[in-house]
Write an enzyme that holds these catalytic residues in place. Structure first.
Site, mmCIF file in Angstrom:
data_model
loop_
_atom_site.group_PDB
_atom_site.id
_atom_site.type_symbol
_atom_site.label_atom_id
_atom_site.label_comp_id
_atom_site.label_asym_id
_atom_site.label_seq_id
_atom_site.Cartn_x
_atom_site.Cartn_y
_atom_site.Cartn_z
ATOM 1 N N HIS A 9 28.074 -25.088 -103.770
ATOM 2 C CA HIS A 9 29.482 -25.414 -103.477
ATOM 3 C C HIS A 9 30.101 -26.277 -104.579
ATOM 4 C CE1 HIS A 9 28.355 -29.543 -102.562
ATOM 5 N NE2 HIS A 9 27.259 -29.025 -102.008
ATOM 6 N N ARG A 60 31.629 -27.219 -96.900
ATOM 7 C CA ARG A 60 31.771 -27.275 -98.362
ATOM 8 C C ARG A 60 31.263 -25.981 -99.004
ATOM 9 N NH1 ARG A 60 27.752 -30.833 -96.663
ATOM 10 N NH2 ARG A 60 25.829 -31.080 -97.867
ATOM 11 N N GLU A 87 22.132 -27.710 -96.529
ATOM 12 C CA GLU A 87 21.535 -28.687 -97.450
ATOM 13 C C GLU A 87 20.288 -29.286 -96.803
ATOM 14 O OE1 GLU A 87 20.495 -29.695 -100.055
ATOM 15 O OE2 GLU A 87 22.250 -30.512 -101.081
ATOM 16 N N HIS A 182 23.690 -24.904 -101.220
ATOM 17 C CA HIS A 182 23.669 -26.334 -101.550
ATOM 18 C C HIS A 182 22.621 -26.639 -102.618
ATOM 19 C CE1 HIS A 182 26.136 -27.157 -97.962
ATOM 20 N NE2 HIS A 182 25.549 -26.049 -97.534
HETATM 21 O O1 2PG Z 1 23.333 -35.732 -101.087
HETATM 22 C C1 2PG Z 1 22.906 -34.561 -100.978
HETATM 23 O O2 2PG Z 1 22.843 -33.968 -99.895
HETATM 24 C C2 2PG Z 1 22.421 -33.831 -102.213
HETATM 25 C C3 2PG Z 1 23.438 -32.858 -102.717
HETATM 26 O O3 2PG Z 1 24.691 -33.413 -102.912
HETATM 27 O O4 2PG Z 1 22.199 -34.780 -103.210
HETATM 28 P P1 2PG Z 1 20.943 -34.903 -104.190
HETATM 29 O O5 2PG Z 1 21.344 -34.245 -105.480
HETATM 30 O O6 2PG Z 1 20.822 -36.394 -104.336
HETATM 31 O O7 2PG Z 1 19.737 -34.309 -103.561
#
Ligand code: 2PG
Length: 248
Positions: A9, A60, A87, A182
């Site tokens: 996204h 998102r 995610e 994600h």
């Molecule tokens: O906060 C989150 O859910 C992920 C993606 O934005 O972050 P990170 O890259 O820190 O795993």
């Protein structure tokens, strides 16, 4: 040869605020909307014409997909949503600022929580609203499906059944497929497709809004993969994701 397009996204409000997001359903920022438009225009210019789309239960990714399909005049496509593309669940870290967390617990600890393959962040306790139990969009989940936290290994475990059972069979029919998801659910798929080791996956970061193309052989093994668009900008965007865990 099959082609599959993966798309993280566009920038979300919590990407901008640098907060651990996970299953929190935050929307795109203006920049995120622009990234989605640019991705759709690029895919159209490059001649992509999808037949089917897969996305998560989170707006998102859904909105990014809608914008991309609108740019391609393909809003009529079938879209399948699955929580298995959500995610990675960030457990008790969800909502915290990544830099502040690094200042408090150290950058090394935050890197472990963000990227270690099999070390999950602290878990949510039963009753925490961030568990999402009772949210109608997750009515199809059994009580044991709701993550209290996830490391990437857990995300791989819940993602792969959907790959093997739904997405891969569709790719094999010859349909043109896009997966809008994600950072970490796509890292789970990339790890599997490219057979990346548990140690090396730590260094892989997926930038927002950049279409990633996989060319796959008859057994759905990658022949090659590449991001469309400005390669320098993509490299910088990947580094920026890696640096989100630094104390300021
Ligand atoms: O906060 C989150 O859910 C992920 C993606 O934005 O972050 P990170 O890259 O820190 O795993």
């Amino acid at each position: 040869m099959y082609k599959l397009v993966l798309l993280r996204h566009g920038e979300s409000t919590w990407n901008k605020e640098n907060r651990f997001t996970g299953w929190t359903d935050v929307d795109l920022t203006e920049k995120g909307v622009s990234e989605a438009h640019a991705a759709g225009q690029l895919l159209k210019k490059e001649g992509y014409a999808f037949d089917v789309a897969y996305t998560s239960m989170l707006k998102r990714a859904i909105r990014t997909l809608w914008i991309v399909l609108d740019e391609m005049d393909r809003m009529w496509l079938p879209i399948e949503h699955s929580w298995r593309l959500n995610e990675r669940h960030y457990g008790a870290l969800q909502g915290l600022n990544k830099s502040e967390t690094a200042a408090k617990f150290g950058e090394d600890q935050v890197k472990i929580w963000r990227r270690a393959y099999d070390t999950p962040p602290p878990a949510l306790e039963n009753g925490d609203p961030r568990l999402e139990v009772g949210n109608p969009r997750y009515a199809g989940l059994s009580a044991t499906d709701f993550p209290h936290t996830e490391c990437l290994k857990d995300t791989v475990a819940r993602f792969l059944p959907y790959w093997h059972g739904t997405i891969a069979p569709m790719v094999r029919t010859g349909k043109s497929v896009i997966v809008a998801a994600h950072g970490n659910s796509l890292r789970a798929l990339i790890k599997y497709l490219d057979n990346i080791s548990d140690a090396d996956i730590v260094n892989l970061n997926v930038p927002t809004g950049q279409p990633l193309v996989y060319e796959l052989d008859a057994d759905l093994r990658p022949i090659k993969s590449y991001y469309l668009g400005d390669q320098e900008a993509i490299k910088a965007a990947m580094e920026a994701v890696a640096n989100q865990g630094k104390a300021k």
